[in-house]
Design a protein around this motif. Structure first.
Motif, short mmCIF file in Angstrom:
data_model
loop_
_atom_site.label_atom_id
_atom_site.label_comp_id
_atom_site.label_asym_id
_atom_site.label_seq_id
_atom_site.Cartn_x
_atom_site.Cartn_y
_atom_site.Cartn_z
N GLU A 73 -13.60 34.52 -11.78
CA GLU A 73 -12.64 35.31 -12.56
C GLU A 73 -11.23 35.17 -12.00
O GLU A 73 -10.25 35.17 -12.75
N LYS A 76 -9.99 31.88 -13.13
CA LYS A 76 -9.65 31.91 -14.57
C LYS A 76 -8.29 32.58 -14.78
O LYS A 76 -7.54 32.21 -15.68
N ARG A 77 -8.01 33.58 -13.98
CA ARG A 77 -6.68 34.20 -14.07
C ARG A 77 -5.60 33.13 -13.85
O ARG A 77 -4.59 33.08 -14.55
N ARG A 80 -5.49 30.78 -16.80
CA ARG A 80 -4.92 31.47 -17.97
C ARG A 80 -3.41 31.62 -17.82
O ARG A 80 -2.68 31.71 -18.80
N LEU A 191 2.57 36.77 -17.04
CA LEU A 191 1.31 37.19 -17.65
C LEU A 191 0.52 35.94 -18.02
O LEU A 191 1.04 34.83 -18.01
N THR A 192 -0.72 36.13 -18.36
CA THR A 192 -1.49 35.03 -18.92
C THR A 192 -0.90 34.70 -20.30
O THR A 192 -0.10 35.47 -20.83
N THR A 193 -1.26 33.56 -20.86
CA THR A 193 -0.72 33.19 -22.17
C THR A 193 -1.88 32.90 -23.13
O THR A 193 -3.01 32.64 -22.69
N VAL A 194 -1.57 32.95 -24.41
CA VAL A 194 -2.59 32.65 -25.42
C VAL A 194 -3.13 31.23 -25.21
O VAL A 194 -4.34 30.99 -25.21
N ILE A 197 -5.38 31.08 -22.15
CA ILE A 197 -6.69 31.71 -22.40
C ILE A 197 -7.58 30.76 -23.20
O ILE A 197 -8.76 30.57 -22.90
N LEU A 198 -6.98 30.13 -24.22
CA LEU A 198 -7.75 29.20 -25.05
C LEU A 198 -8.27 28.02 -24.23
O LEU A 198 -9.43 27.63 -24.33
N THR A 201 -11.13 28.94 -21.94
CA THR A 201 -12.40 29.19 -22.63
C THR A 201 -13.27 27.93 -22.65
O THR A 201 -14.49 28.00 -22.55
#
Lengths: 266, 397
Positions: A73, A76-77, A80, A191-194, A197-198, A201
């Motif tokens: 996790e 992943k941060r 992301r 911050l994380t970004t769209v 995140i994609l 995934t």
């Protein structure tokens, strides 16, 4: 510039102290189930610094962690936020590792990743606050090391570094590759970004065992035996109130100074 | 914090992103933009928040990949909206409006229109679109389009050369004055009903003859502009007729239920904020020698608020799940909007009760929650939606 950022997944340091206990053996801190784990805050500063350098000069950012599978996790941060790659070294076989053990293992993993110009760490992890892993990695890889860095400027094949001291800051130039530990004054993590995140995934983050990076678990534990944890406890906080008086403000001030001196506060 | 619903890793990541975005970019400005004067020029519009949302991809998340998005499904939209509205409903609505209005162009526009206008949304941080339908004499008619040719919408459309000339007035237009493009609904055929005899015209804000003539000063959603628009011989080239069709009946299409889910998610975000504030306060406020939650009347009120909140969230999220699976069950979306409106009204006013005198003080956000809620009951929702929901039930399965 190829950058490796070391991150640690820690219990949320913003959680109230009442959410933590110490195990009966006095060896381990136990967070309540409601306490979530997060990337250690200084490590997020390190990720941000790595991303900014990559955006300015190209290259790639790899986030690296040692820990159980749940530490994915934390990685992943990082991805992301924009890191290109991530690697987890699974350390399930280890007891709570000493910082020297962690540094030994991470250095082996960094050597396996290879091709690095810069290794970034947070100045200290938010759980144990020891601040030893960064310099341990530098020692293991025989690299220069600068701690508590608050500013990085790039030069031709070198960096100009500003690092905090007790009474200000120092500026120095270091050649690459180098290990830096960063402090929160250096930036505000994004911050994380769209898009991040994609991408995360569909990412398969490699999980390396100690064997994969040529680490003998017994030897790794042994190199951390520089210090021994005798007992862990939550300190009792006692508050006592003492009224310092005096006939005049001058007398009261003098009495206060005397009390502070006798208590070795000043 | 409530995470009872089983979410995927990706949905949880978007939830976290929205929560952190709201904490960093909305919370510091929410009270200030609510209290500022509403006037022409929109000094209280959250432009910086919008730029930040654009920077991380939030503004265009419901767009297709080629236009900078990921075609976020309705459940993802609801999850994000809930987190944003929890901190401030006006900022949440600004973002969700950026997802909703362009859907007309995504689904019904020509390739050229998609490239020009969705490309601008993707590339320009503050580019937004507004849907201009409501007129001073045409409000609920939009919700319940009557079949009589004389009914409803008045904005006139006349053909001129290779294009059209628009004349008329629109009001209460969401993002009016802030948007860069207006999707204007106008009468193209007066011999049939509004539903069948209207087209949509794409009018950039700098088109000659187009002007924003007023900003409506509302009691709630104060930083979310509603503007009055004037059209005086506004020439629209045929390339800007949406989809190239003069009479475009879009009812029942891919946008069915979108408004209702957006409204419901925003309402439930406010409801959650009000409930959690009331619960915290009830655990701290001491009266009669014990915290007020230990008084049965307050505990009972909170228990009912919790019940309503969870019932509302369950309905809204389940409806979003159904829509995300591809089934546009408009009976469910209508029910969600209606129920969420009732729930947010009850929870915010009950929260005021629990706060007592403090509830109406401007130093706390409770009174703002109630003012924002009034927009649902009067401007965004209301009896028309109830009637429409009833009409849906009359239809054969």
């Amino acid at each position: 510039m190829n950058i490796v950022v070391c991150v640690k997944h820690v219990p949320d340091p913003e959680a109230p102290v009442t959410q933590f206990t110490v195990d009966s053996a006095g060896q381990k801190m136990v967070p309540a189930p409601a306490v979530v784990s997060v990337v250690s805050p200084f490590d997020e500063n390190a990720i941000e610094a790595g991303l900014q350098l990559k955006e300015a000069h190209g290259g790639k950012v790899t986030v690296l962690s040692l820990g159980p599978l749940s530490s994915l996790e934390a990685l992943k941060r990082g991805t992301r936020m924009g890191a290109d790659d991530a690697v987890l070294v699974e350390g399930n076989d280890l007891p709570e590792p000493a910082p020297q053990t962690t540094a030994h293992i991470l250095a082996k993993a960094i050597a396996k990743i290879g091709g690095y110009d810069l290794i970034l760490c947070g100045r200290q992890a938010a759980d144990w606050d020891q601040g030893q892993v960064g310099c341990g990695i530098a020692e293991n890889l025989d690299l220069p090391y600068v701690s508590i860095v608050s500013k990085i400027e790039t030069l031709e094949k070198a960096l100009r570094i500003q690092c905090l001291t007790e009474d200000g800051y120092e500026v120095m130039e270091v050649s690459l590759p180098v290990v830096l530990t960063l402090t929160n004054e250096i930036n505000q993590p994004r911050l994380t970004t769209v898009a991040g995140i994609l991408r995360t995934t569909t990412m398969k983050i490699p999980v390396w065992s100690l064997q994969d990076i040529g680490v003998d678990p017994a030897a790794a534990v042994e190199c951390g035996r520089l210090a021994e944890l005798k007992n862990l406890r939550i300190p009792e906080v006692k508050v006592e109130c003492q009224i310092v008086g005096g006939e005049t403000p001058e007398e009261a001030a003098l009495s206060l100074v005397n009390v502070l001196r006798s208590d070795k506060v000043i | 914090m409530m995470d009872e619903f089983e979410l995927t890793d990706q949905q949880k990541a978007f939830q976290t992103l929205a929560r952190e975005f709201a904490e960093r970019h909305i919370k510091p400005i929410a009270a200030e933009i609510d209290r500022m004067e509403v006037k022409m020029g929109l000094p209280n519009f959250p432009w910086d928040m919008l730029r930040e949302a654009h920077k991380i991809g939030l503004k265009t998340i419901a767009f297709p990949m080629e236009y900078g998005g990921m075609a976020a499904d309705h459940l993802t939209q609801v999850i994000i909206t809930d987190e944003l509205a929890y901190v401030d409903a006006t900022c949440a609505k600004t973002i969700s409006q950026c997802w909703k209005q362009p859907q007309y162009i995504i689904h019904f526009g020509t390739k050229d229109q998609r490239d020009r206008f969705l490309g601008a949304m993707r590339d320009e941080p503050t580019y937004m679109m507004a849907g201009a339908i409501t007129e001073p004499d045409y409000g609920s008619d939009n919700m319940l389009p009557y079949e009589e040719p004389e009914g409803g919408l008045k904005l006139s459309v006349k053909r001129k050369g290779d294009g059209y000339v628009l004349n008329g007035v629109k009001h209460f237009i969401a993002l009016g004055g802030a948007a860069s493009l207006y999707i204007v609904r106008g009468r193209t055929d007066k011999t049939v009903s509004v539903r069948k005899g209207t087209g949509r015209f794409l009018v950039p804000k700098d088109t000659p003859g187009f002007s924003v003539t007023a900003q409506h000063d509302k009691i709630g959603f104060r930083a979310y502009p509603n503007g009055q628009l004037a059209f005086e011989d506004v020439y629209v080239p045929k390339e800007n007729l949406l989809g190239g069709k003069e009479n475009y009946d879009m009812s029942g299409g891919p946008l069915a239920g979108w408004n209702e889910l957006e409204l419901a998610a925003t309402a439930m975000g406010i409801a959650r904020a009000a409930f959690e504030a009331a619960l915290d306060y009830a655990k701290q406020r001491v009266q009669g020698g014990k915290t007020i939650i230990e008084h049965q009347a307050v505990a009972g009120l909170l228990a009912d608020m919790y019940m309503d909140l969870q019932a509302g969230r369950s309905l809204v999220w389940q409806t979003a799940r159904i829509f995300s699976s591809g089934r546009r069950d408009t009976k469910m979306s209508m029910a969600s909007a209606r129920f969420a409106t009732k729930v947010v009204l009850k929870i915010t006013t009950d929260a005021l009760t629990i706060f007592g005198g403090m509830g109406v003080m401007k130093e706390l956000p409770l009174e703002k929650y109630v003012r924002d809620t009034m927009i649902f009951t009067h401007l965004a929702d209301g009896p028309a939606r109830q009637v429409k929901a009833g009409n849906l039930l009359m239809r054969p399965e």
